[in-house]
Design a protein around this motif. Structure first.
Motif, mmCIF file in Angstrom:
data_model
loop_
_atom_site.group_PDB
_atom_site.id
_atom_site.type_symbol
_atom_site.label_atom_id
_atom_site.label_comp_id
_atom_site.label_asym_id
_atom_site.label_seq_id
_atom_site.Cartn_x
_atom_site.Cartn_y
_atom_site.Cartn_z
ATOM 1 N N ARG A 179 0.839 -1.198 0.000
ATOM 2 C CA ARG A 179 0.000 0.000 0.000
ATOM 3 C C ARG A 179 0.878 1.253 0.000
ATOM 4 N NH1 ARG A 179 -2.039 -2.983 4.254
ATOM 5 N NH2 ARG A 179 -1.286 -1.412 5.744
ATOM 6 N N PRO A 180 0.523 2.259 -0.790
ATOM 7 C CA PRO A 180 1.304 3.505 -0.784
ATOM 8 C C PRO A 180 1.284 4.180 0.583
ATOM 9 C CG PRO A 180 -0.154 3.395 -2.694
ATOM 10 C CD PRO A 180 -0.559 2.287 -1.784
ATOM 11 N N LYS A 181 2.380 4.892 0.888
ATOM 12 C CA LYS A 181 2.501 5.704 2.093
ATOM 13 C C LYS A 181 2.175 4.913 3.358
ATOM 14 C CE LYS A 181 1.767 10.133 -0.219
ATOM 15 N NZ LYS A 181 0.994 11.383 -0.272
ATOM 16 N N THR A 182 2.646 3.691 3.407
ATOM 17 C CA THR A 182 2.495 2.835 4.589
ATOM 18 C C THR A 182 3.885 2.460 5.068
ATOM 19 O OG1 THR A 182 0.390 1.935 3.809
ATOM 20 C CG2 THR A 182 1.578 0.645 5.457
ATOM 21 N N ASP A 183 4.102 2.497 6.375
ATOM 22 C CA ASP A 183 5.405 2.136 6.926
ATOM 23 C C ASP A 183 5.623 0.632 6.821
ATOM 24 O OD1 ASP A 183 5.982 4.730 7.603
ATOM 25 O OD2 ASP A 183 5.396 4.544 9.699
ATOM 26 N N TYR A 184 6.618 0.233 6.027
ATOM 27 C CA TYR A 184 6.985 -1.176 5.906
ATOM 28 C C TYR A 184 8.399 -1.355 6.442
ATOM 29 C CZ TYR A 184 2.899 -2.166 3.002
ATOM 30 O OH TYR A 184 1.616 -2.328 2.547
ATOM 31 N N ALA A 185 8.512 -2.025 7.575
ATOM 32 C CA ALA A 185 9.821 -2.272 8.172
ATOM 33 C C ALA A 185 10.461 -3.488 7.517
ATOM 34 C CB ALA A 185 9.682 -2.504 9.679
ATOM 35 N N LEU A 186 11.726 -3.360 7.129
ATOM 36 C CA LEU A 186 12.460 -4.476 6.538
ATOM 37 C C LEU A 186 12.896 -5.412 7.674
ATOM 38 C CD1 LEU A 186 13.754 -5.857 4.103
ATOM 39 C CD2 LEU A 186 15.745 -4.373 4.411
ATOM 40 N N VAL A 187 12.287 -6.597 7.742
ATOM 41 C CA VAL A 187 12.557 -7.511 8.858
ATOM 42 C C VAL A 187 13.277 -8.787 8.417
ATOM 43 C CG1 VAL A 187 10.624 -6.653 10.224
ATOM 44 C CG2 VAL A 187 10.252 -8.569 8.649
ATOM 45 N N GLY A 188 13.473 -8.966 7.119
ATOM 46 C CA GLY A 188 14.159 -10.171 6.652
ATOM 47 C C GLY A 188 14.841 -9.971 5.319
ATOM 48 N N ILE A 189 16.072 -10.491 5.196
ATOM 49 C CA ILE A 189 16.829 -10.460 3.944
ATOM 50 C C ILE A 189 17.336 -11.873 3.680
ATOM 51 C CG2 ILE A 189 18.771 -9.460 2.669
ATOM 52 C CD1 ILE A 189 18.688 -7.094 4.620
ATOM 53 N N ASP A 190 16.729 -12.568 2.723
ATOM 54 C CA ASP A 190 17.095 -13.953 2.421
ATOM 55 C C ASP A 190 17.859 -13.982 1.105
ATOM 56 O OD1 ASP A 190 17.312 -16.640 1.923
ATOM 57 O OD2 ASP A 190 15.157 -17.049 1.887
ATOM 58 N N ARG A 191 19.165 -14.209 1.175
ATOM 59 C CA ARG A 191 20.006 -14.234 -0.025
ATOM 60 C C ARG A 191 19.964 -15.580 -0.723
ATOM 61 N NH1 ARG A 191 22.445 -10.863 3.642
ATOM 62 N NH2 ARG A 191 23.443 -8.953 2.839
ATOM 63 N N GLU A 192 19.480 -16.611 -0.046
ATOM 64 C CA GLU A 192 19.515 -17.969 -0.606
ATOM 65 C C GLU A 192 18.204 -18.386 -1.262
ATOM 66 O OE1 GLU A 192 22.385 -19.500 -0.616
ATOM 67 O OE2 GLU A 192 23.295 -17.867 0.557
ATOM 68 N N GLY A 193 17.084 -17.792 -0.851
ATOM 69 C CA GLY A 193 15.789 -18.300 -1.278
ATOM 70 C C GLY A 193 15.161 -17.611 -2.464
ATOM 71 N N ALA A 194 15.839 -16.636 -3.072
ATOM 72 C CA ALA A 194 15.220 -15.883 -4.161
ATOM 73 C C ALA A 194 14.902 -16.761 -5.368
ATOM 74 C CB ALA A 194 16.119 -14.725 -4.577
ATOM 75 N N ARG A 195 15.844 -17.629 -5.750
ATOM 76 C CA ARG A 195 15.609 -18.475 -6.933
ATOM 77 C C ARG A 195 14.451 -19.442 -6.699
ATOM 78 N NH1 ARG A 195 17.955 -19.438 -11.726
ATOM 79 N NH2 ARG A 195 19.564 -17.897 -11.256
ATOM 80 N N ARG A 196 14.345 -19.966 -5.478
ATOM 81 C CA ARG A 196 13.242 -20.876 -5.180
ATOM 82 C C ARG A 196 11.899 -20.138 -5.244
ATOM 83 N NH1 ARG A 196 12.275 -25.827 -3.142
ATOM 84 N NH2 ARG A 196 10.319 -26.123 -2.047
ATOM 85 N N LYS A 197 11.832 -18.935 -4.688
ATOM 86 C CA LYS A 197 10.594 -18.165 -4.744
ATOM 87 C C LYS A 197 10.217 -17.852 -6.190
ATOM 88 C CE LYS A 197 9.217 -17.459 -0.484
ATOM 89 N NZ LYS A 197 7.861 -17.823 -0.021
#
Length: 337
Positions: free
Chosen positions: A122-140
């Motif tokens: 949603r525009p203008k909504t606070d989204y906190a970055l709580v996870g960074i997965d470097r290994e799972g991008a290709r699977r997703k």
């Protein structure tokens, strides 16, 4: 490794890097970037001018992803790195995932960063970055491409009887259109939020001569045999993606809640019967292979030669040909007995 066909293609909706901006945190005022430059707990906003744009992608034999032709954004032929899968949390505690894709120039320098949202932001909504997965991008990325049926879908067995997909087992004998009776090699199952690229498509009973409502993943392809070429495709056998048939009435996208998806894998890519109409099964290629369990890749490597030989891509119908108000009526009428 499982044998794979060349150049699987996809068209996915992405945000540009400038569409997601850090409003609070260590990287304040920075736009979306790749994992090495991101900081957990930074708060992002989706700008009110952000618009999803479709990027065309192709996957080579070695798994390299490149920008395909007829793309709305990106340089055709440029390499795309599937960098990471990010998890954002809204003030209400709801999480949303986004795939970061990085386009590089011939010298390997970053030329663009894109975000593929797996759930709407949603525009203008606070989204906190709580996870960074470097290994799972290709699977997703692979999971988005896997064609899936939903819980309750009735599949036609070799005997002609129908059984709901959640009661099928590996080894069950299924009636296929082209190769007679074939055994199921693997059944995949997952429960995901029914939003964005994962929101299923419902084809209401009778719309395409189906016996009951058929609910499938957005890129699931249905097989239609036209007794006359009513659509003007130049051939009688057609594969059509469910997402390209959505008309807001008899075929709709069901957004919201959760959905149970099931994938059926055979020794070769097959057309089977679901709710009485023909639909494809999982195709193992250089994109979808990452969605399979690691132990399955080695176990079935010698058992799946048919996924290289037969992918039915030559009979797929483009979205442009289906972009007409009478497309559903023509397809239904042309395929009736």
């Amino acid at each position: 490794m499982i044998s794979a066909i060349a150049k699987p293609s996809a068209s996915v909706p992405v945000l540009l890097a400038r569409d997601l901006v850090v409003m609070h945190g260590a990287n304040m005022d920075d736009e979306l970037s790749f994992a090495d430059e991101l900081m957990l707990d930074d708060t992002y906003w989706l700008t009110d001018t952000a618009v999803l744009t479709r990027i065309a992608l192709e996957t080579d034999d070695d798994g390299t992803v490149t920008v395909g032709p007829d793309t709305a954004v990106g340089q055709p032929g440029a390499i795309i790195h599937l960098d990471s899968c990010l998890t954002f949390m809204s003030p209400e505690g709801e999480t949303s995932e986004l795939l970061v894709m990085v386009e590089v120039d011939p010298l390997g320098n970053v030329s663009a960063v894109y975000g593929l949202p797996l759930a709407p932001l949603r525009p203008k909504t606070d989204y906190a970055l709580v996870g960074i997965d470097r290994e799972g991008a290709r699977r997703k990325f692979a999971e988005v491409a896997c064609v899936s049926f939903t819980r309750g879908t009735r599949i036609t067995l070799a005997s002609g009887q129908q059984r709901v997909i959640e009661e099928l087992e590996v080894g069950d004998r299924i009636l296929t259109r082209d190769d007679g009776v074939q055994q199921i090699r693997w059944i995949g199952h997952s429960t995901v939020r029914a939003v964005g690229e994962f929101a299923p498509i419902m084809i209401r009973a009778g719309t395409l001569n189906n016996e009951d409502d058929l609910v499938v993943s957005p890129d699931h392809r249905l097989f239609i045999y036209q007794r006359q070429d009513a659509l003007g495709a130049g051939r009688k056998e057609l594969l059509v993606r469910a997402r390209h048939l959505v008309n807001g009435d008899t075929i709709v996208q069901q957004d919201g809640g959760f959905v149970e998806y099931y994938q059926l894998l055979f020794d070769s890519h097959q057309i089977i019967y679901a709710e009485g109409i023909a639909a494809e099964t999982l195709l193992v290629d250089t994109r979808t292979r990452a969605a399979l369990p690691p132990e399955l890749d080695a176990k079935l490597a010698a058992a799946l030669p048919g996924h290289e030989r037969k992918n039915l891509v030559d009979i797929e119908v483009s979205k442009a040909l289906l972009d007409r108000p009478d497309a559903i009526r023509l397809l239904r009428g042309a395929s009736e007995l």
